[in-house]
Design an enzyme around this catalytic site. Structure first.
Site, short mmCIF file in Angstrom:
data_model
loop_
_atom_site.label_atom_id
_atom_site.label_comp_id
_atom_site.label_asym_id
_atom_site.label_seq_id
_atom_site.Cartn_x
_atom_site.Cartn_y
_atom_site.Cartn_z
N LYS A 142 0.86 -1.19 0.00
CA LYS A 142 0.00 0.00 0.00
C LYS A 142 0.90 1.25 0.00
O LYS A 142 1.72 1.42 0.88
CB LYS A 142 -0.90 0.01 1.25
CG LYS A 142 -1.61 1.36 1.50
CD LYS A 142 -2.51 1.32 2.75
CE LYS A 142 -3.04 2.72 3.10
NZ LYS A 142 -3.87 2.73 4.32
N LYS A 166 -9.74 13.12 8.32
CA LYS A 166 -9.22 12.72 9.64
C LYS A 166 -9.11 13.94 10.56
O LYS A 166 -8.96 15.06 10.07
CB LYS A 166 -7.81 12.13 9.47
CG LYS A 166 -7.77 10.73 8.90
CD LYS A 166 -6.33 10.23 8.84
CE LYS A 166 -6.26 8.84 8.23
NZ LYS A 166 -6.90 7.80 9.06
N ASP A 170 -11.94 7.20 4.04
CA ASP A 170 -10.72 6.97 4.81
C ASP A 170 -10.32 5.50 4.82
O ASP A 170 -9.23 5.14 5.26
CB ASP A 170 -10.91 7.50 6.24
CG ASP A 170 -9.59 7.70 6.96
OD1 ASP A 170 -8.53 7.61 6.30
OD2 ASP A 170 -9.62 7.94 8.19
N GLU A 177 -9.25 3.75 2.43
CA GLU A 177 -8.78 3.83 1.04
C GLU A 177 -7.70 2.81 0.69
O GLU A 177 -7.54 2.45 -0.47
CB GLU A 177 -8.24 5.25 0.76
CG GLU A 177 -6.78 5.50 1.18
CD GLU A 177 -6.52 5.37 2.67
OE1 GLU A 177 -7.48 5.47 3.46
OE2 GLU A 177 -5.35 5.13 3.05
N ARG A 227 -7.53 -0.38 1.25
CA ARG A 227 -8.11 -1.59 0.67
C ARG A 227 -8.57 -1.36 -0.77
O ARG A 227 -8.62 -2.29 -1.57
CB ARG A 227 -9.25 -2.10 1.56
CG ARG A 227 -10.38 -1.12 1.72
CD ARG A 227 -11.24 -1.41 2.95
NE ARG A 227 -10.64 -0.95 4.19
CZ ARG A 227 -11.19 -1.09 5.39
NH1 ARG A 227 -12.37 -1.69 5.52
NH2 ARG A 227 -10.58 -0.66 6.47
N1 BES Z 1 -3.95 4.67 7.04
C1 BES Z 1 -5.06 4.43 7.87
C2 BES Z 1 -4.77 3.43 9.00
C3 BES Z 1 -3.81 3.89 10.07
C4 BES Z 1 -4.30 4.44 11.24
C5 BES Z 1 -2.45 3.71 9.93
C6 BES Z 1 -3.43 4.82 12.23
C7 BES Z 1 -1.58 4.10 10.93
C8 BES Z 1 -2.07 4.66 12.09
C9 BES Z 1 -6.21 3.87 7.06
O1 BES Z 1 -6.29 4.32 5.75
C10 BES Z 1 -7.47 4.29 7.73
O2 BES Z 1 -7.73 5.45 7.77
N2 BES Z 1 -8.20 3.33 8.26
C11 BES Z 1 -9.39 3.59 8.96
C12 BES Z 1 -10.42 2.58 8.54
C13 BES Z 1 -11.81 2.92 8.99
C14 BES Z 1 -12.33 4.14 8.24
C15 BES Z 1 -12.71 1.74 8.73
C16 BES Z 1 -9.11 3.47 10.46
O3 BES Z 1 -8.32 2.60 10.84
O4 BES Z 1 -9.62 4.27 11.21
ZN ZN Z 2 -4.57 4.93 4.90
MN MN Z 3 -7.39 6.13 5.58
#
Ligand code: BES
Ligand code: ZN
Ligand code: MN
Length: 504
Positions: free
Chosen positions: A278, A290, A360, A362, A364
């Site tokens: 990714k 965010k 967010d 994204e 996947r």
């Molecule tokens: N890149 C983030 C995941 C992440 C969070 C990496 C904290 C490192 C530290 C990912 O794209 C994301 O935002 N995931 C969301 C998914 C949710 C919207 C289902 C998350 O983990 O909050």
């Molecule tokens: Zn991300």
């Molecule tokens: Mn994200």
């Protein structure tokens, strides 16, 4: 890759321990009253300094314990460090070896030493698969990785320097010197690969864009004869039907890229092992924006990609006799007038449609199309690496990567590789009961759902990986450090490299 530390391995160095000049002398001490030959020699030369420390209870030589001796007039080295090896003849575990190797590395980098001399008696393991070679590989990785400094964007006067330049190691061992040296080098090359990944992680989002990842991959390919690289831009991806990947970069002025690196170390027709990273070079969350507090850390959202680029260089440097494909799915996730909106439906390269309930989620989306793209290589196995969910940190913290797989043999191979390479992962289930969390009223599948965030993210990916043995590493907690040590960690380059070494 950057220049390596000078690491040398000798067998008879222990004889000259007292007379050899070095900024730091690091010796292994066993628990108990009787000193091993190495520590007895130094104890005698320093007027009983080691025995004194032990008697006063200041140093017990427990596994990984470290101590500094101030009185060193009798030896040529500037400083002396003692490293605890635990009870003599005690069988050291894999975790013990990790502790010992980081204690050595810490001691050598504690002061401004530029040359180090390390002397250890090891050679007594009960645990299977553990030997002096595996220890030296760990030590090589740990030393090289510690030598990393990031200063690409600092003013000259603020540039940090790594003082340590060369280390000589002598261990009493029953294994051949040639074998030990080879393991040390393998470890060191893995450390270099980690440092490649750290550099990419640490560069800011305004420098490390999808195009930057593409040009870095291209120049890596130019350095190694058996490594080649092809980059697909938005137009080409559109032609291949990758609307799902493309939807992530819709709000960004930066062009999304799909990078395909192929390493041909095996025979022409041999099916490759594939790793897919990714590469979100900045994740604002998109329209599902965010919160601001730690958003800067979302420049690390390309660490999966960085581990792929680092590992491809490790396997190239080690000239592994297998074929390997490295794919990077890269985009910048921004809000904007053209950005994807919650509720938008896109078609994936596989034909399945996705309702994007949260922009967010994204990672996947870019991986879905990359995991379909990789089918064309008829891979033996596919491992994707992604900073995919915050939830994996709730489950496993910052020390352990999450592993999910549709194939138990592959899962086991990866877990074992993580242990060997001091880069551990732990498996979570992706049973069918979780799949219904992704049901959508408006498309074949939704991009979020349910409470088990890490697992449902993997379940989403599993819809695109049915044609091959696949595993997913969620490295959101492990690929970077937080707080004062904020920065890329270089993980999981060791795990991936070890897996491929074991396959070769
Ligand atoms: N890149 C983030 C995941 C992440 C969070 C990496 C904290 C490192 C530290 C990912 O794209 C994301 O935002 N995931 C969301 C998914 C949710 C919207 C289902 C998350 O983990 O909050
Ligand atoms: Zn991300
Ligand atoms: Mn994200």
């Amino acid at each position: 890759m950057k220049k390596r530390l000078t690491l040398t391995l000798n067998q008879d160095l222990s004889k000259n321990l007292v007379k050899t000049k070095a900024d730091a002398l690091v010796i292994g001490v066993n628990e108990g009253r009787v000193l091993n030959t190495i520590s007895a020699t130094i104890d005698a030369a320093t007027n009983g300094a080691i025995k004194k420390l032990i008697k006063r209870g200041e140093f017990e030589a427990k596994v990984g314990q470290a101590s500094y001796i101030a009185t060193n007039d009798g030896v040529a080295a500037e400083r002396i460090y003692l490293i605890g090896l635990g009870k003599s003849k005690k069988s050291l575990s894999n975790d013990d070896l990790d502790k010992i190797s980081s204690a050595i590395t810490n001691s050598l980098s504690a002061k401004k030493s530029s040359s180090g001399l390390v002397s250890l008696p090891l050679s007594s393991y009960d645990a299977k698969d553990l030997n002096d070679s595996s220890f030296l590989q760990k030590l090589g990785t740990s030393l090289e990785s510690r030598a990393y400094t990031y200063d690409a964007k600092l003013n000259k006067k603020n540039k940090s320097v790594n003082h340590l330049k060369k280390v000589s190691i002598s261990i009493e061992s029953n294994e051949s010197v040639a074998k030990l040296r080879k393991s040390l080098r393998v470890g060191q090359v893995i450390g270099q690969g980690m440092n490649v990944a750290k550099d990419l992680a640490n560069l800011p989002g305004n420098v490390c864009t999808p195009s930057y990842l593409a040009s870095t991959s291209r120049s890596a390919a130019n350095k190694f004869e058996k490594l080649s690289c092809r980059v697909y831009g938005e137009k080409e991806m559109k032609k291949m039907g990758m609307d799902c990947l493309l939807s992530v970069g819709n709000g960004s002025a930066e062009e999304s890229k799909l990078i395909s690196m192929t390493y041909q170390g095996g025979k022409k027709g041999d099916r490759p092992y594939a790793i897919v990273g990714k590469g979100i070079t900045f994740d604002t969350g998109g329209i599902s924006l965010k919160p601001p507090a730690t958003m800067d850390e979302m420049k690390f959202d390309m660490c999966g990609a960085a581990s792929v680029i680092g590992t491809m260089q490790v396997v190239s440097e080690l000239k592994l006799p297998i074929n390997i494909v490295g794919i990077v799915a890269s985009a910048e996730n921004m809000p904007g007038s053209k950005a994807t909106k919650p509720g938008d439906v896109v078609r994936t390269m596989s034909g399945q449609t996705v309702e994007i309930l949260n922009t967010d989620a994204e990672g996947r989306l870019v991986l879905a199309d990359a995991l379909t793209f990789v089918e064309r290589f008829k891979p033996k196995t596919v491992v994707d690496i992604a900073t995919l969910t915050g939830a994996v940190i709730m489950a496993l913290g910052y020390s352990t990567s999450g592993l999910m797989s549709n194939n138990e043999e592959l899962a086991k191979d990866l877990l074992d590789a993580g242990v060997k390479a001091s880069d551990k992962a732990w498996q979570l289930p992706i049973w069918d009961i979780y799949q219904k969390d992704l049901d959508s009223n408006f498309a074949d599948i939704a991009n979020i759902g349910g409470r088990a965030g890490t697992i449902t993210a993997a379940c989403f990916l599993s819809r695109f990986t049915e044609s091959y043995p696949w595993a997913h590493l969620d490295v959101a907690g492990t690929a970077s450090y937080k707080g004062a040590a904020k920065g890329g960690s270089g993980r999981p380059v060791p795990l991936l490299s070890q897996y491929l070494i074991d396959k070769a």
